[in-house]
Design a protein around this motif. Structure first.
Motif, PDB file in Angstrom:
ATOM      1  N   GLN A 281     -24.735  14.123  -5.477  1.00  0.00           N
ATOM      2  CA  GLN A 281     -24.953  14.623  -4.119  1.00  0.00           C
ATOM      3  C   GLN A 281     -25.575  13.573  -3.209  1.00  0.00           C
ATOM      4  O   GLN A 281     -25.876  13.872  -2.051  1.00  0.00           O
ATOM      5  CB  GLN A 281     -25.861  15.855  -4.146  1.00  0.00           C
ATOM      6  CG  GLN A 281     -25.184  17.112  -4.614  1.00  0.00           C
ATOM      7  CD  GLN A 281     -25.937  18.361  -4.166  1.00  0.00           C
ATOM      8  OE1 GLN A 281     -27.156  18.389  -4.084  1.00  0.00           O
ATOM      9  NE2 GLN A 281     -25.179  19.396  -3.879  1.00  0.00           N
ATOM     10  N   SER A 282     -25.761  12.351  -3.684  1.00  0.00           N
ATOM     11  CA  SER A 282     -26.470  11.353  -2.889  1.00  0.00           C
ATOM     12  C   SER A 282     -25.758  11.020  -1.579  1.00  0.00           C
ATOM     13  O   SER A 282     -26.416  10.835  -0.551  1.00  0.00           O
ATOM     14  CB  SER A 282     -26.746  10.090  -3.704  1.00  0.00           C
ATOM     15  OG  SER A 282     -25.543   9.470  -4.101  1.00  0.00           O
ATOM     16  N   THR A 283     -24.432  10.987  -1.572  1.00  0.00           N
ATOM     17  CA  THR A 283     -23.708  10.722  -0.329  1.00  0.00           C
ATOM     18  C   THR A 283     -23.941  11.850   0.672  1.00  0.00           C
ATOM     19  O   THR A 283     -24.186  11.605   1.859  1.00  0.00           O
ATOM     20  CB  THR A 283     -22.196  10.546  -0.599  1.00  0.00           C
ATOM     21  OG1 THR A 283     -22.027   9.454  -1.499  1.00  0.00           O
ATOM     22  CG2 THR A 283     -21.429  10.276   0.682  1.00  0.00           C
TER      23      THR A 283
ATOM     24  N   TYR B 128     -32.822  16.403 -11.630  1.00  0.00           N
ATOM     25  CA  TYR B 128     -31.809  15.513 -11.075  1.00  0.00           C
ATOM     26  C   TYR B 128     -32.206  14.065 -11.360  1.00  0.00           C
ATOM     27  O   TYR B 128     -33.188  13.817 -12.049  1.00  0.00           O
ATOM     28  CB  TYR B 128     -31.625  15.809  -9.583  1.00  0.00           C
ATOM     29  CG  TYR B 128     -31.423  17.287  -9.338  1.00  0.00           C
ATOM     30  CD1 TYR B 128     -30.258  17.920  -9.745  1.00  0.00           C
ATOM     31  CD2 TYR B 128     -32.425  18.063  -8.748  1.00  0.00           C
ATOM     32  CE1 TYR B 128     -30.084  19.294  -9.565  1.00  0.00           C
ATOM     33  CE2 TYR B 128     -32.258  19.425  -8.569  1.00  0.00           C
ATOM     34  CZ  TYR B 128     -31.085  20.032  -8.975  1.00  0.00           C
ATOM     35  OH  TYR B 128     -30.909  21.369  -8.807  1.00  0.00           O
TER      36      TYR B 128
ATOM     37  N   TYR C 285     -35.569   9.931  -3.480  1.00  0.00           N
ATOM     38  CA  TYR C 285     -35.654   9.397  -2.124  1.00  0.00           C
ATOM     39  C   TYR C 285     -37.041   9.693  -1.552  1.00  0.00           C
ATOM     40  O   TYR C 285     -37.583  10.776  -1.770  1.00  0.00           O
ATOM     41  CB  TYR C 285     -34.655  10.092  -1.193  1.00  0.00           C
ATOM     42  CG  TYR C 285     -33.212   9.763  -1.430  1.00  0.00           C
ATOM     43  CD1 TYR C 285     -32.600   8.725  -0.738  1.00  0.00           C
ATOM     44  CD2 TYR C 285     -32.454  10.508  -2.321  1.00  0.00           C
ATOM     45  CE1 TYR C 285     -31.253   8.440  -0.942  1.00  0.00           C
ATOM     46  CE2 TYR C 285     -31.114  10.229  -2.536  1.00  0.00           C
ATOM     47  CZ  TYR C 285     -30.522   9.189  -1.836  1.00  0.00           C
ATOM     48  OH  TYR C 285     -29.193   8.916  -2.044  1.00  0.00           O
TER      49      TYR C 285
ATOM     50  N   VAL D 155     -34.449   4.785  -1.337  1.00  0.00           N
ATOM     51  CA  VAL D 155     -34.382   5.177  -2.739  1.00  0.00           C
ATOM     52  C   VAL D 155     -35.641   4.628  -3.411  1.00  0.00           C
ATOM     53  O   VAL D 155     -36.032   3.481  -3.175  1.00  0.00           O
ATOM     54  CB  VAL D 155     -33.106   4.615  -3.413  1.00  0.00           C
ATOM     55  CG1 VAL D 155     -33.096   4.917  -4.898  1.00  0.00           C
ATOM     56  CG2 VAL D 155     -31.863   5.185  -2.735  1.00  0.00           C
TER      57      VAL D 155
ATOM     58  N   VAL E 100     -26.532  13.872   0.763  1.00  0.00           N
ATOM     59  CA  VAL E 100     -27.933  13.789   1.184  1.00  0.00           C
ATOM     60  C   VAL E 100     -28.104  12.697   2.235  1.00  0.00           C
ATOM     61  O   VAL E 100     -28.736  12.908   3.277  1.00  0.00           O
ATOM     62  CB  VAL E 100     -28.861  13.542  -0.030  1.00  0.00           C
ATOM     63  CG1 VAL E 100     -30.259  13.152   0.403  1.00  0.00           C
ATOM     64  CG2 VAL E 100     -28.889  14.769  -0.927  1.00  0.00           C
ATOM     65  N   GLU E 101     -27.538  11.523   1.979  1.00  0.00           N
ATOM     66  CA  GLU E 101     -27.690  10.418   2.929  1.00  0.00           C
ATOM     67  C   GLU E 101     -27.009  10.725   4.260  1.00  0.00           C
ATOM     68  O   GLU E 101     -27.528  10.369   5.316  1.00  0.00           O
ATOM     69  CB  GLU E 101     -27.165   9.124   2.309  1.00  0.00           C
ATOM     70  CG  GLU E 101     -28.067   8.622   1.186  1.00  0.00           C
ATOM     71  CD  GLU E 101     -27.572   7.365   0.508  1.00  0.00           C
ATOM     72  OE1 GLU E 101     -26.659   6.685   1.045  1.00  0.00           O
ATOM     73  OE2 GLU E 101     -28.097   7.054  -0.585  1.00  0.00           O
TER      74      GLU E 101
ATOM     75  N   LYS F  94     -31.874  10.987  -8.932  1.00  0.00           N
ATOM     76  CA  LYS F  94     -32.017   9.963  -7.891  1.00  0.00           C
ATOM     77  C   LYS F  94     -33.095  10.405  -6.911  1.00  0.00           C
ATOM     78  O   LYS F  94     -33.012  11.490  -6.334  1.00  0.00           O
ATOM     79  CB  LYS F  94     -30.691   9.741  -7.162  1.00  0.00           C
ATOM     80  CG  LYS F  94     -30.721   8.552  -6.220  1.00  0.00           C
ATOM     81  CD  LYS F  94     -29.334   8.206  -5.718  1.00  0.00           C
ATOM     82  CE  LYS F  94     -29.370   6.955  -4.870  1.00  0.00           C
ATOM     83  NZ  LYS F  94     -28.014   6.577  -4.404  1.00  0.00           N
TER      84      LYS F  94
ATOM     85  N   SER G 254     -29.310  15.031  -7.289  1.00  0.00           N
ATOM     86  CA  SER G 254     -28.284  14.583  -8.220  1.00  0.00           C
ATOM     87  C   SER G 254     -27.571  13.371  -7.623  1.00  0.00           C
ATOM     88  O   SER G 254     -27.260  13.349  -6.427  1.00  0.00           O
ATOM     89  CB  SER G 254     -27.273  15.702  -8.467  1.00  0.00           C
ATOM     90  OG  SER G 254     -26.163  15.206  -9.167  1.00  0.00           O
ATOM     91  N   GLU G 255     -27.313  12.393  -8.451  1.00  0.00           N
ATOM     92  CA  GLU G 255     -26.546  11.212  -8.016  1.00  0.00           C
ATOM     93  C   GLU G 255     -25.237  11.652  -7.368  1.00  0.00           C
ATOM     94  O   GLU G 255     -24.789  11.056  -6.387  1.00  0.00           O
ATOM     95  CB  GLU G 255     -26.273  10.310  -9.217  1.00  0.00           C
ATOM     96  CG  GLU G 255     -25.491   9.059  -8.901  1.00  0.00           C
ATOM     97  CD  GLU G 255     -26.347   7.942  -8.340  1.00  0.00           C
ATOM     98  OE1 GLU G 255     -25.874   7.269  -7.403  1.00  0.00           O
ATOM     99  OE2 GLU G 255     -27.464   7.748  -8.823  1.00  0.00           O
TER     100      GLU G 255
END
Length: 185
Positions: free
Chosen positions: A96-98, A24, A28, A128, A100-101, A26, A93-94
């Motif tokens: 899925q970042s929302t 992936y 964190y 990040v 995840v956050e 991004k 994955s970028e």
């Protein structure tokens, strides 16, 4: 595993770590810190354990189909004290970042609701970070998550009179380089 009636025993789990390229894009870093170091007793094992909390977070990600690579998982540094901090670094994955956050924000809110009054110095944060060159192989990550999720932490046995007779504490974890170590007392 510490047993109030039969003495104490320290368990150390070790394993080789195999690396892979990130799947992936991004990264964190998630950290819980600021908890007090306490001698391990039947009363202190009910305190928040940042290692167990982050292990449960990874298990939740897995059960909710949040795909991730694990880069590292560290925490605790003394097998006779409750851990004061722990951190994980994951790659998602970028796309899925929302998601995840949102899950991280929810986990932080739940943690704060439960522990803020008793442990005001405790912090649970994420940020990040730079992308790593390699991650822990998915087979190793799966085994680690299963071990942490199923490992008891806290009181796990009372006698017929409700007296605590067995409790445990995951005191440290070091999953970074060529091998991993998890200590349970």
């Amino acid at each position: 595993i510490a047993d109030a009636s039969a003495g104490a025993k320290e368990l150390k789990f070790t394993s080789d770590i195999y690396k892979a390229s990130p799947s992936y894009n991004k990264a964190y870093k998630v950290t819980i810190s600021g908890l007090p170091a306490q001698q391990i007793t039947s009363k202190t094992v009910s305190a928040p354990n940042p290692i167990k909390t982050l292990g449960n977070l990874l298990a939740t990600f897995k059960s909710k189909s949040v795909l991730f690579d694990l880069v590292e998982f560290t925490g605790g540094d003394n097998t006779s004290l409750t851990p004061t901090e722990a951190s994980i670094t994951i790659v998602v994955s970028e796309d899925q970042s929302t998601k995840v956050e949102t899950r991280l924000d929810s986990a932080i809110e739940s943690f704060n609701d439960k522990y803020d009054k008793k442990y005001p110095e405790a912090t649970y944060t994420y940020e990040v970070v730079d992308m790593p060159y390699e991650v822990i192989h998915s087979d190793v990550t799966e085994s680690l998550i299963s071990l942490l999720y199923t490992s008891p932490n806290g009181v796990y046995f009372k006698d017929d009179d409700k007296n605590i007779t067995a409790f445990s504490c995951i005191t440290s974890i070091d999953v970074v380089s060529g091998s991993s170590t998890i200590d349970v007392v």
